[in-house]
Write an enzyme that holds these catalytic residues in place. Structure first.
Site, PDB file in Angstrom:
ATOM      1  N   HIS A  92       0.762  -1.151  -0.013  1.00  0.00           N
ATOM      2  CA  HIS A  92      -0.149   0.073  -0.002  1.00  0.00           C
ATOM      3  C   HIS A  92       0.827   1.170   0.076  1.00  0.00           C
ATOM      4  O   HIS A  92       0.201   2.373  -0.453  1.00  0.00           O
ATOM      5  CB  HIS A  92      -0.996   0.075   0.913  1.00  0.00           C
ATOM      6  CG  HIS A  92      -2.087  -0.879   0.932  1.00  0.00           C
ATOM      7  ND1 HIS A  92      -3.515  -0.840   1.430  1.00  0.00           N
ATOM      8  CD2 HIS A  92      -2.352  -2.100   0.252  1.00  0.00           C
ATOM      9  CE1 HIS A  92      -4.217  -1.716   1.015  1.00  0.00           C
ATOM     10  NE2 HIS A  92      -3.433  -2.416   0.478  1.00  0.00           N
ATOM     11  N   HIS A 259      -1.846 -12.660  -1.966  1.00  0.00           N
ATOM     12  CA  HIS A 259      -2.783 -13.304  -1.137  1.00  0.00           C
ATOM     13  C   HIS A 259      -2.567 -14.712  -0.825  1.00  0.00           C
ATOM     14  O   HIS A 259      -3.241 -15.569  -0.541  1.00  0.00           O
ATOM     15  CB  HIS A 259      -4.171 -13.015  -1.965  1.00  0.00           C
ATOM     16  CG  HIS A 259      -4.743 -11.765  -2.085  1.00  0.00           C
ATOM     17  ND1 HIS A 259      -5.880 -11.647  -2.610  1.00  0.00           N
ATOM     18  CD2 HIS A 259      -4.180 -10.706  -1.511  1.00  0.00           C
ATOM     19  CE1 HIS A 259      -6.089 -10.345  -2.566  1.00  0.00           C
ATOM     20  NE2 HIS A 259      -5.253  -9.638  -1.977  1.00  0.00           N
TER      21      HIS A 259
END
Length: 728
Positions: A92, A259
């Site tokens: 991020h 993920h």
């Protein structure tokens, strides 16, 4: 009558109604003065690159490895390992990058500041940074927050068994928020049908934005506007990741790779979560999202509202993501917080619980995960990665490195022992200097040859500007090094007037070849250097024409890139759609031309005075693209005078719109009505905007000619060397 005492500090500096409140459409010059020495607490002679070189990087990595599995009671680690949290933090930090203007990204450590520190998508990353504080505190100025955030993501991957592609330091910290346009919405996560939507037409995303909603890094994991449609989600994913410089293969690798680790958090309702850091109470000391659900942490944590763990090995690199994606059929369900997510049908409970080793769960996925199976192109890539784990690992390693280093610019800025040796096309490589450079005598001789070549001052200056002004201070791309102005796509850009550019480059190439052929000791001049040197010769001649003797500084050392070293698609985003310095607009925009000028100046790292003096000089040097007369407020074009400012500020001239959209203006003699000049919004703003007029008055004064020339030369030299990180 009240006897309550009045606060003596009610009218503190910065409070009250601002100029922006009164005049919201006024252009914002503040963006030109961000990140100055006034906000920087470091010593004036502090050099971050030198400080980083003194860092024991191996020791930092050892400390980070230890941190990964040292769970803290105040924010416990999922599965006993902080790896997933730190991967998200690093992702991020870097993932705000967008190719349209190069803004965002990991450089500067902007995740520490508003608005990014309080975006909904960054919920609870404040805890990740607080976990890192003891390490940052230990190593101090030798590693920036910007570098540490990315390094921590790398170490997180390595600590869970993944081999990364490499790591480069070299990101100095900033000390205040960037002034970046993140969208017009006034509500976090506002849907696309809102009054300030970033979408128009058939879900066409506004440029230069990349994220789908205000406060998200990429896409909505529940699907577009929360609609759990994997195929529709794929469209958003493809558009958003492309705007962040990723192709389909890189996109699949990043989503699946990221993920493979950790989990999402949605143990309870969003109503249990308190305000974000910037709105939190003083005593929370910069921490936000305080939750009243259960313990508010660990098994009770609420972040995205989704409750998903993708793999059976959330703290270990594996191919489980694709195994689960393709092995099960999926049914729509909701998290405990009420968010749309998917659970494997008729599946065994094989997923470990993050905090209770006696519990197992069925596999779960996000809508955006299923897009990798149900979009035809993504499915092909995903299945190949499933069948060839080695290809998946390599693709993820490379995509992660690109994600976390995309905004660093050329490899010459990379620092540290973990910098990969392989040169990558997206780094815009240029050849190393492998020959003796020209000296002062050569420079003087080449200037004379250029001035005798038949090329005009306007042509010399225009070509040098076109080459150098592609630079973007945001992601450090572009600039004169490489001479890519002679290659596709730059040679064909409308703003560069391709036919005239080709003729100028042919002449300069002749000068270059003649010089190089005459050398006996291997000395050479590159076309990249000669283009800049020719511009310097043009500026010096124009100053001489104005009666001012000046020498434009010049430092050789640029080299010429090849077409094979140039990613045409990636380079295309550097094409100027507006360049107020050349009075150029590719088309009509909603944003006024004068605001686009300021935006361009900010990308060139210019101050308001530098922008002002450059525009005034470029006009009298005849560098306009399009109508050659607009803003050329002089009877002596090609002469570096302050005439632009003198004539713009002349009260004997009255200005009126000459076009229906108020983009072109005529200046007529107040007494006779005779047409004297024409100008654009970019020209007239220097007489209209109060701050810019104040600067224009400095350069329009009777005693300003010498100062004008010297200030122009200084600003010109700055632009010519913006990409010369080897000179810093």
């Amino acid at each position: 009558m009240s006897t309550e005492p009045k606060c003596p500090f009610h009218h503190t500096a910065g409070s009250g109604t601002s100029n922006k409140d009164w005049w919201p459409n006024q252009i914002n010059l503040n963006i030109l003065h961000r990140h100055s020495s006034l906000s920087d607490p470091m010593d004036k002679d502090f050099n971050y690159a030198e400080a980083f070189k003194q860092l024991d990087l191996a020791a930092v990595k050892r400390d980070l490895h230890a941190l990964m599995t040292t769970s803290q009671d105040w924010w416990p680690a999922d599965f006993g390992h902080y790896g997933g949290l730190f991967i998200r933090m690093a992702w991020h930090s870097a993932g705000t990058y967008r190719i349209a203007d190069g803004r965002g990204g990991a450089g500067g450590g902007q995740q520490r500041f508003a608005p990014l520190n309080s975006w909904p998508d960054n919920a609870n990353l404040d805890k990740a940074r607080r976990l890192l504080w003891p390490i940052k505190q230990k190593y101090g100025r030798n590693i920036s927050w910007a570098d540490l955030l990315i390094l921590t993501g790398n170490v997180a991957l390595e600590s869970m068994g993944f081999k990364t592609f490499g790591y480069a330091g070299g990101r100095p910290d900033t000390w205040e928020p960037d002034d970046v346009y993140w969208g017009s919405e006034k509500i976090w996560l506002e849907l696309s049908g809102g009054p300030n939507s970033r979408y128009s037409g058939n879900r066409e995303l506004e440029n230069p934005l990349a994220a789908v909603q205000m406060g998200l890094i990429y896409v909505n994991p529940e699907g577009p506007d929360g609609n759990p449609d994997p195929v529709a989600a794929a469209r958003d994913i493809r558009e958003t990741f492309a705007r962040m410089a990723m192709n389909d293969e890189e996109t699949v690798a990043l989503i699946a790779g990221g993920h493979t680790f950790g989990k999402t958090h949605g143990a309870g309702p969003a109503s249990s979560v308190g305000p974000e850091p910037e709105a939190a109470a003083l005593e929370q000391q910069g921490l936000g999202w305080q939750s009243t659900f259960g313990t508010g942490k660990g098994k009770d944590a609420i972040t995205s509202g989704l409750e998903v763990t993708w793999t059976s090995t959330p703290t270990k690199w594996s191919n489980d993501f694709f195994k689960h994606l393709f092995s099960y059929e999926w049914e729509l369900t909701k998290s405990p917080a009420g968010a749309h997510q998917w659970v494997a049908k008729d599946a065994e409970a094989v997923i470990p619980d993050a905090f209770d080793p006696s519990k197992k769960h069925r596999p779960t996925m996000l809508t955006t995960d299923l897009a990798l199976r149900f979009d035809p192109e993504y499915e092909k890539i995903s299945r190949r990665f499933y069948e060839h784990p080695d290809q998946f690992a390599d693709a993820f390693a490379r995509a992660w490195f690109k994600l976390t280093h995309r905004d660093m610019g050329p490899r010459s800025r990379y620092l540290g022992p973990d910098v990969p040796a392989e040169e990558l096309l997206w780094q815009d490589p240029v050849p190393a200097v492998d020959h003796p450079l020209i000296d002062e005598a050569d420079i003087a001789a080449l200037k004379a040859k250029v001035l005798a070549s038949g090329l005009s001052v306007s042509q010399l200056v225009s070509t040098a500007w076109a080459s150098a002004s592609t630079f973007r201070g945001s992601d450090k791309r572009g600039g004169a090094n490489g001479a890519r102005i002679r290659l596709a796509p730059q040679k064909d850009w409308e703003v560069n007037r391709p036919a005239e550019l080709a003729a100028v480059l042919e002449t300069l190439e002749g000068v270059r070849k003649a010089f190089n052929d005459a050398q006996t000791g291997g000395k050479r001049v590159s076309l990249a250097d000669l283009i800049v040197l020719a511009g310097a010769a043009g500026v010096e001649q124009a100053a001489k024409n104005a009666g001012v003797a000046v020498t434009v500084p010049f430092a050789p050392g640029r080299t010429d890139a090849s077409q094979e070293q140039t990613d045409v698609h990636a380079m295309a985003v550097l094409e100027p759609v507006a360049d107020g310095f050349r009075n150029y607009l590719k088309r009509k925009f909603k944003t006024p031309a004068e605001a686009l000028l300021v935006d361009k100046a900010q990308l060139l790292t210019l101050t308001a005075p530098e922008m002002t003096v450059l525009v005034g000089g470029m006009r009298v040097l005849g560098t306009n693209v399009g109508d050659p007369k607009h803003g050329v407020f002089t009877e002596r074009p090609g002469t570096l005078t302050n005439d632009f400012f003198v004539n713009l500020l002349d009260m004997r001239t009255e200005w009126k719109p000459a076009s229906a959209d108020n983009d072109v203006f005529e200046g007529r003699d107040r007494a006779t009505g005779e047409l004297k000049w024409t100008g654009t919004r970019v020209d007239l703003v220097f007489g209209s905007h109060s701050q810019l007029r104040a600067l224009a008055e400095v350069y329009g004064s009777a005693d300003a000619q010498q100062k004008f020339v010297h200030d122009f030369v200084a600003a010109w030299n700055k632009v010519m060397n913006l990409d010369r990180f080897d000179l810093v």
